[in-house]
Scaffold this motif. Structure first.
Motif, PDB file in Angstrom:
ATOM      1  N   ASN A 184       0.880   0.908 -11.961  1.00 56.59           N
ATOM      2  CA  ASN A 184      -0.079  -0.204 -12.037  1.00 56.59           C
ATOM      3  C   ASN A 184       0.487  -1.503 -11.468  1.00 56.59           C
ATOM      4  N   TYR A 185       1.802  -1.721 -11.615  1.00 55.88           N
ATOM      5  CA  TYR A 185       2.403  -2.931 -11.057  1.00 55.88           C
ATOM      6  C   TYR A 185       2.290  -2.937  -9.537  1.00 55.88           C
ATOM      7  N   ALA A 186       2.511  -1.781  -8.920  1.00 55.45           N
ATOM      8  CA  ALA A 186       2.387  -1.686  -7.466  1.00 55.45           C
ATOM      9  C   ALA A 186       0.938  -1.870  -7.024  1.00 55.45           C
ATOM     10  N   LYS A 187       0.006  -1.356  -7.828  1.00 59.50           N
ATOM     11  CA  LYS A 187      -1.413  -1.534  -7.500  1.00 59.50           C
ATOM     12  C   LYS A 187      -1.785  -3.014  -7.509  1.00 59.50           C
TER      13      LYS A 187
ATOM     14  N   LEU B 192       0.267  -5.446  -6.963  1.00 58.07           N
ATOM     15  CA  LEU B 192       0.984  -6.097  -5.870  1.00 58.07           C
ATOM     16  C   LEU B 192       0.230  -5.946  -4.550  1.00 58.07           C
ATOM     17  N   PHE B 193      -0.339  -4.763  -4.332  1.00 61.17           N
ATOM     18  CA  PHE B 193      -1.034  -4.498  -3.077  1.00 61.17           C
ATOM     19  C   PHE B 193      -2.541  -4.702  -3.189  1.00 61.17           C
ATOM     20  N   HIS B 194      -3.033  -4.986  -4.390  1.00 60.98           N
ATOM     21  CA  HIS B 194      -4.457  -5.252  -4.612  1.00 60.98           C
ATOM     22  C   HIS B 194      -5.294  -4.067  -4.127  1.00 60.98           C
ATOM     23  N   SER B 195      -6.192  -4.281  -3.173  1.00 59.54           N
ATOM     24  CA  SER B 195      -7.128  -3.240  -2.780  1.00 59.54           C
ATOM     25  C   SER B 195      -6.559  -2.283  -1.729  1.00 59.54           C
ATOM     26  N   LEU B 196      -5.345  -2.536  -1.242  1.00 57.58           N
ATOM     27  CA  LEU B 196      -4.774  -1.692  -0.197  1.00 57.58           C
ATOM     28  C   LEU B 196      -4.477  -0.298  -0.738  1.00 57.58           C
ATOM     29  N   ASP B 197      -4.929   0.709  -0.021  1.00 58.47           N
ATOM     30  CA  ASP B 197      -4.702   2.091  -0.437  1.00 58.47           C
ATOM     31  C   ASP B 197      -3.345   2.544   0.086  1.00 58.47           C
ATOM     32  N   VAL B 198      -2.351   2.545  -0.784  1.00 59.64           N
ATOM     33  CA  VAL B 198      -0.987   2.881  -0.389  1.00 59.64           C
ATOM     34  C   VAL B 198      -0.736   4.379  -0.474  1.00 59.64           C
ATOM     35  N   ILE B 199      -1.342   5.028  -1.463  1.00 61.59           N
ATOM     36  CA  ILE B 199      -1.120   6.453  -1.675  1.00 61.59           C
ATOM     37  C   ILE B 199      -1.585   7.236  -0.446  1.00 61.59           C
ATOM     38  N   GLY B 200      -0.712   8.135   0.014  1.00 63.79           N
ATOM     39  CA  GLY B 200      -1.032   8.930   1.198  1.00 63.79           C
ATOM     40  C   GLY B 200      -0.382   8.402   2.457  1.00 63.79           C
ATOM     41  N   LYS B 201       0.090   7.169   2.420  1.00 67.60           N
ATOM     42  CA  LYS B 201       0.761   6.603   3.585  1.00 67.60           C
ATOM     43  C   LYS B 201       2.187   7.139   3.699  1.00 67.60           C
ATOM     44  N   SER B 202       2.703   7.074   4.903  1.00 69.31           N
ATOM     45  CA  SER B 202       4.095   7.419   5.113  1.00 69.31           C
ATOM     46  C   SER B 202       4.986   6.315   4.553  1.00 69.31           C
ATOM     47  N   CYS B 203       6.171   6.693   4.110  1.00 71.64           N
ATOM     48  CA  CYS B 203       7.115   5.716   3.559  1.00 71.64           C
ATOM     49  C   CYS B 203       7.431   4.625   4.578  1.00 71.64           C
TER      50      CYS B 203
ATOM     51  N   ILE C  47     -24.059   2.180 -23.527  1.00 72.43           N
ATOM     52  CA  ILE C  47     -24.810   2.192 -22.270  1.00 72.43           C
ATOM     53  C   ILE C  47     -24.436   3.443 -21.484  1.00 72.43           C
ATOM     54  N   LYS C  48     -25.439   4.235 -21.116  1.00 70.51           N
ATOM     55  CA  LYS C  48     -25.220   5.455 -20.345  1.00 70.51           C
ATOM     56  C   LYS C  48     -26.146   5.467 -19.136  1.00 70.51           C
ATOM     57  N   ASP C  49     -25.605   5.922 -17.998  1.00 74.25           N
ATOM     58  CA  ASP C  49     -26.471   6.098 -16.829  1.00 74.25           C
ATOM     59  C   ASP C  49     -26.122   7.406 -16.141  1.00 74.25           C
ATOM     60  N   THR C  50     -26.952   7.820 -15.216  1.00 69.13           N
ATOM     61  CA  THR C  50     -26.750   9.084 -14.509  1.00 69.13           C
ATOM     62  C   THR C  50     -26.195   8.842 -13.112  1.00 69.13           C
ATOM     63  N   GLY C  51     -25.445   7.758 -12.947  1.00 68.25           N
ATOM     64  CA  GLY C  51     -24.892   7.409 -11.646  1.00 68.25           C
ATOM     65  C   GLY C  51     -23.607   8.141 -11.322  1.00 68.25           C
ATOM     66  N   CYS C  52     -22.979   7.700 -10.231  1.00 68.37           N
ATOM     67  CA  CYS C  52     -21.802   8.387  -9.692  1.00 68.37           C
ATOM     68  C   CYS C  52     -20.510   8.023 -10.412  1.00 68.37           C
ATOM     69  N   GLY C  53     -20.517   6.995 -11.252  1.00 69.43           N
ATOM     70  CA  GLY C  53     -19.313   6.605 -11.977  1.00 69.43           C
ATOM     71  C   GLY C  53     -18.426   5.660 -11.167  1.00 69.43           C
ATOM     72  N   ILE C  54     -17.303   5.266 -11.752  1.00 65.71           N
ATOM     73  CA  ILE C  54     -16.369   4.329 -11.124  1.00 65.71           C
ATOM     74  C   ILE C  54     -15.152   5.101 -10.631  1.00 65.71           C
ATOM     75  N   LYS C  55     -14.757   4.849  -9.395  1.00 65.72           N
ATOM     76  CA  LYS C  55     -13.574   5.515  -8.866  1.00 65.72           C
ATOM     77  C   LYS C  55     -12.338   5.094  -9.654  1.00 65.72           C
TER      78      LYS C  55
ATOM     79  N   ARG D 215      -9.351  -2.817 -11.946  1.00 64.86           N
ATOM     80  CA  ARG D 215      -9.744  -4.120 -11.416  1.00 64.86           C
ATOM     81  C   ARG D 215     -11.123  -4.573 -11.872  1.00 64.86           C
ATOM     82  N   ILE D 216     -11.780  -3.807 -12.749  1.00 64.47           N
ATOM     83  CA  ILE D 216     -13.178  -4.106 -13.059  1.00 64.47           C
ATOM     84  C   ILE D 216     -13.361  -5.434 -13.792  1.00 64.47           C
ATOM     85  N   PHE D 217     -12.306  -5.962 -14.393  1.00 67.08           N
ATOM     86  CA  PHE D 217     -12.438  -7.232 -15.109  1.00 67.08           C
ATOM     87  C   PHE D 217     -11.959  -8.428 -14.287  1.00 67.08           C
ATOM     88  N   GLU D 218     -11.600  -8.197 -13.012  1.00 62.62           N
ATOM     89  CA  GLU D 218     -11.207  -9.312 -12.158  1.00 62.62           C
ATOM     90  C   GLU D 218     -12.447 -10.101 -11.749  1.00 62.62           C
ATOM     91  N   PRO D 219     -12.388 -11.445 -11.785  1.00 61.40           N
ATOM     92  CA  PRO D 219     -13.531 -12.247 -11.341  1.00 61.40           C
ATOM     93  C   PRO D 219     -13.908 -11.937  -9.895  1.00 61.40           C
TER      94      PRO D 219
END
Length: 303
Positions: free
Chosen positions: A34-37, A39-50, A281-289, A295-299
């Motif tokens: 979570n600390y690395a997440k 640090l990089f915010h929305s950048l998708d680091v997983i899957g990248k080469s070192c 609260i329940k819905d039939t949507g796709c859910g949150i990734k 990050r859902i509580f970030e302004p």
């Protein structure tokens, strides 16, 4: 059944109080904590080469992944690396530790450089201050416009020749205007220019007011809304504007999540247990990734 060693490794990851990148034998980043997440915010680091994150690894030190004998225990390594963060090269200190998983050995690249974390925190603070200043300006301008709209609607409502349908429509407009005023209050509170207001209110009334505002949008989208009030709840001392804003955000997110689903249904249930008043609260949507949960509580965060 999960391998206990592997389970311990994944549990350990988020207990480390520093950004951690998990690198496999192929030099690919397979996980971060979570600390690395943050640090990089929305950048998708997983899957990248070192080398995408540490481009000068072999120039600055011997690569521990290449040198590993793949037997535990093996030596950890401390070194300085160049890391790319937000397109900028930063020199950082790393502690690289091999860890046994269920099938292989992976390498925890632990960022031990506190300076870079402090610098990133300072950048975020500056961004938040900018957002606060912007929010204050927006709130002021919208407040002026909103006051004009509300005054005209109240003037029209005072006229006797209006039809019942016209009165109903104007009252709906007035309710939406007041909702906008509440949103402006939230912007002002975000900018630390206006204090929160708390009073005795009923949660069921807040839910019903929200539903009356969003119902036309949901009907147009083919979404049905079921509201169940199990018991008449006691009044609570809280900020009605904040609760309204939170509920409206959840309801509108639910609407967006059900745009492409076959079944479109939103269910809201109010009740209480021995300790709390609850809103389910329940819905039939796709859910949150999963990557967005943190990050859902970030302004102003949105996907």
């Amino acid at each position: 059944m999960d391998n206990p060693v592997s389970l311990e490794y994944t549990t350990l990851l988020n207990t480390i109080q520093a950004p951690v990148f998990v690198v496999d034998a192929s030099k690919n980043i397979i996980d971060i904590n979570n600390y690395a997440k943050r640090l990089f915010h929305s950048l998708d680091v997983i899957g990248k080469s070192c080398k995408d994150i540490f481009p000068e690894c072999q120039k600055s030190c011997t690569c521990p992944v290449d040198e590993a004998d793949y037997k535990i225990p093996t030596d950890s390594q401390r070194c300085k690396q160049v890391m790319i963060l937000n397109t900028v090269k930063e020199e950082v200190e790393l502690c690289i530790i091999p860890v046994q998983t269920a099938h292989d050995i992976v390498f925890l690249h632990i960022l031990t450089d506190n300076d870079i974390q402090n610098r990133q925190n300072l950048v975020m603070l500056e961004k938040n201050m900018t957002i606060s200043t912007l929010a204050s300006g927006i709130a002021h301008e919208f407040n002026n416009m909103n006051a004009g709209i509300q005054g005209i609607v109240e003037l029209l409502l005072s006229q006797e020749e209006l039809s019942s349908a016209g009165v109903k429509d104007l009252k709906t407009i007035l309710k939406i205007v007041k909702r906008a005023t509440h949103l402006i209050d939230q912007l002002s509170m975000l900018a630390h220019r206006k204090p929160s207001k708390q009073m005795l209110v009923n949660i069921e009334d807040i839910v019903d007011d929200c539903i009356s505002i969003i119902k036309p949008q949901f009907m147009d989208a083919g979404i049905t809304i079921d509201v169940i009030h199990k018991d008449r709840l006691p009044e609570l001392f809280l900020d009605a504007n904040k609760i309204t804003l939170a509920l409206m955000n959840i309801f509108l997110n639910a609407r967006d999540a059900m745009i492409d689903t076959e079944q479109k249904k939103l269910a809201i249930i109010t009740g209480q247990d021995d300790t709390y008043v609850t809103i389910t609260i329940k819905d039939t949507g796709c859910g949150i990734k999963e990557e967005n949960i943190q990050r859902i509580f970030e302004p102003f965060f949105t996907t």
